[in-house]
Design an enzyme around this catalytic site. Sequence first.
Site, short mmCIF file in Angstrom:
data_model
loop_
_atom_site.label_atom_id
_atom_site.label_comp_id
_atom_site.label_asym_id
_atom_site.label_seq_id
_atom_site.Cartn_x
_atom_site.Cartn_y
_atom_site.Cartn_z
N GLU A 68 35.99 48.10 27.05
CA GLU A 68 34.92 49.09 27.15
C GLU A 68 33.70 48.77 26.31
OE1 GLU A 68 38.14 49.82 26.85
OE2 GLU A 68 38.67 51.51 28.14
N ALA A 126 38.52 52.17 34.71
CA ALA A 126 37.83 53.26 35.39
C ALA A 126 36.75 52.65 36.27
CB ALA A 126 37.23 54.21 34.37
N GLU A 149 45.13 51.87 29.77
CA GLU A 149 45.46 53.21 29.28
C GLU A 149 46.43 53.92 30.23
OE1 GLU A 149 41.24 54.07 28.94
OE2 GLU A 149 41.53 54.51 26.82
N GLY A 195 40.72 51.67 31.45
CA GLY A 195 41.55 52.77 31.95
C GLY A 195 42.84 52.29 32.60
C1 HXC Z 1 34.35 49.23 39.61
C2 HXC Z 1 35.18 47.10 39.78
C3 HXC Z 1 35.81 47.22 38.52
C4 HXC Z 1 35.66 48.46 37.81
C5 HXC Z 1 36.23 45.26 39.29
N1 HXC Z 1 35.47 45.87 40.21
N2 HXC Z 1 36.44 46.05 38.24
N3 HXC Z 1 34.46 48.10 40.30
N4 HXC Z 1 34.91 49.42 38.41
N5 HXC Z 1 36.23 48.67 36.63
C6 HXC Z 1 35.00 45.33 41.49
C7 HXC Z 1 33.88 44.35 41.30
O1 HXC Z 1 32.67 45.03 41.14
C8 HXC Z 1 33.95 43.57 42.58
O2 HXC Z 1 33.36 44.33 43.60
C9 HXC Z 1 35.45 43.51 42.87
O3 HXC Z 1 36.04 44.60 42.11
C10 HXC Z 1 36.10 42.24 42.40
O4 HXC Z 1 35.78 42.03 41.04
P1 HXC Z 1 35.16 40.66 40.46
O5 HXC Z 1 34.50 40.97 39.18
O6 HXC Z 1 34.36 39.98 41.52
O7 HXC Z 1 36.50 39.82 40.22
P2 HXC Z 1 36.73 38.67 39.14
O8 HXC Z 1 35.54 37.78 39.04
O9 HXC Z 1 38.04 38.08 39.49
O10 HXC Z 1 36.88 39.44 37.74
C11 HXC Z 1 37.93 40.32 37.50
C12 HXC Z 1 37.64 41.19 36.22
C13 HXC Z 1 36.25 41.84 36.38
C14 HXC Z 1 37.67 40.29 34.98
C15 HXC Z 1 38.76 42.21 36.11
O11 HXC Z 1 36.22 42.52 37.65
C16 HXC Z 1 35.94 42.84 35.33
O12 HXC Z 1 35.59 42.51 34.20
N6 HXC Z 1 36.01 44.14 35.65
C17 HXC Z 1 35.62 45.21 34.79
C18 HXC Z 1 36.68 45.42 33.74
C19 HXC Z 1 36.29 46.56 32.79
O13 HXC Z 1 35.27 46.49 32.12
N7 HXC Z 1 37.08 47.60 32.75
C20 HXC Z 1 36.83 48.74 31.90
C21 HXC Z 1 36.04 49.77 32.65
S1 HXC Z 1 35.57 51.09 31.60
P3 HXC Z 1 32.25 43.69 44.58
O14 HXC Z 1 31.81 44.87 45.38
O15 HXC Z 1 31.22 43.08 43.72
O16 HXC Z 1 33.02 42.68 45.38
C22 HXC Z 1 36.92 52.05 31.45
C23 HXC Z 1 36.70 53.29 30.68
C24 HXC Z 1 38.00 53.98 30.42
O17 HXC Z 1 37.95 51.77 31.98
C25 HXC Z 1 37.80 55.44 30.32
C26 HXC Z 1 39.05 56.18 30.61
C27 HXC Z 1 39.59 56.02 31.97
#
Ligand code: HXC
Length: 257
Positions: free
Chosen positions: A131, A65, A111, A108
């Site tokens: 998460e 998400a 999911e 997400g």
């Molecule tokens: C918003 C995101 C994002 C996310 C990545 N980006 N994941 N933006 N929401 N979930 C953005 C980053 O901010 C960044 O933007 C760009 O995408 C590239 O990501 P990087 O982190 O620079 O890439 P990298 O170093 O290769 O790392 C990849 C990654 C990391 C390991 C996937 O991005 C990461 O950990 N993302 C979050 C994963 C996460 O926690 N997901 C769960 C979310 S909570 P900029 O602008 O900085 O370039 C969830 C709740 C579910 O899903 C509820 C139901 C739907």
Amino acid sequence: KEYATLIVTREGKVGLITLNRPKALNALNSQLVGELCEVLNIFDKDPEIGCIVITGGEKAFAAGADIKEMQSKTSVEAYSTAFLAPYDTIAATRKPIIAAVAGYALGGGCELAMSCDIILAAENAVFGQPEINLGIMPGAGGTQRLTRAVGKAKAMELCLTGRQMFADEAERSNLVSRIVPVESLHDEAMKTASKIADFPVHVVMMIKESINRGFVTTLSEGVRFERNQFYSLFATEDQKEGMAAFIEKRKPQFKNR
Ligand code: HXC
């Protein structure tokens, strides 16, 4: 129609949805999820479509998400706007959906893949429910569908630690149906989908419904449900054709596909 966050195409009877926010690793914001539900509804109703494929990019299927969009939410807002309700639409789609996953399928994103019916993974696919790192928990079925797919111990470990799981582990633990090289993911997904779309659509939908019924009912009720659907198929011309074709050693010419 053009979509801001998706690329939507048709190849034969297969509807292909490509998540398209590559700069945000296909983070699922409300616009994307809204557009995804809209397209799924269109494909589900369209008699020219028999199977749906959802895919992302080579680096990310979807990294979860959209954290930037979620950051300022209040619980009142999340509850009163039913923030995650659109995810029910995905699972309620009656035609089968293949998730073709390359790269990150996190939170997400994982999911979403698990709300589909078949997950096909590229060799570089990564699954996880991170998460907990954000001070929240899975909210779109992660604690439920992951547990049903991989069992309690692994689901607990993944959700409680946020550990990521690579494609080989995901295949060993039955989260994905099979692994293919990254470069053949699209073709393999489309091949599988068009194979499915070539069968009578009502049979395909009944099989999906029957398998899914097993997750929400007892074994004996599920078996009864299956049997009644089975019986009903003997009222169809495609059953007559399918069996006649076998006996006559020819290819069946199904009508309802
Ligand atoms: C918003 C995101 C994002 C996310 C990545 N980006 N994941 N933006 N929401 N979930 C953005 C980053 O901010 C960044 O933007 C760009 O995408 C590239 O990501 P990087 O982190 O620079 O890439 P990298 O170093 O290769 O790392 C990849 C990654 C990391 C390991 C996937 O991005 C990461 O950990 N993302 C979050 C994963 C996460 O926690 N997901 C769960 C979310 S909570 P900029 O602008 O900085 O370039 C969830 C709740 C579910 O899903 C509820 C139901 C739907």
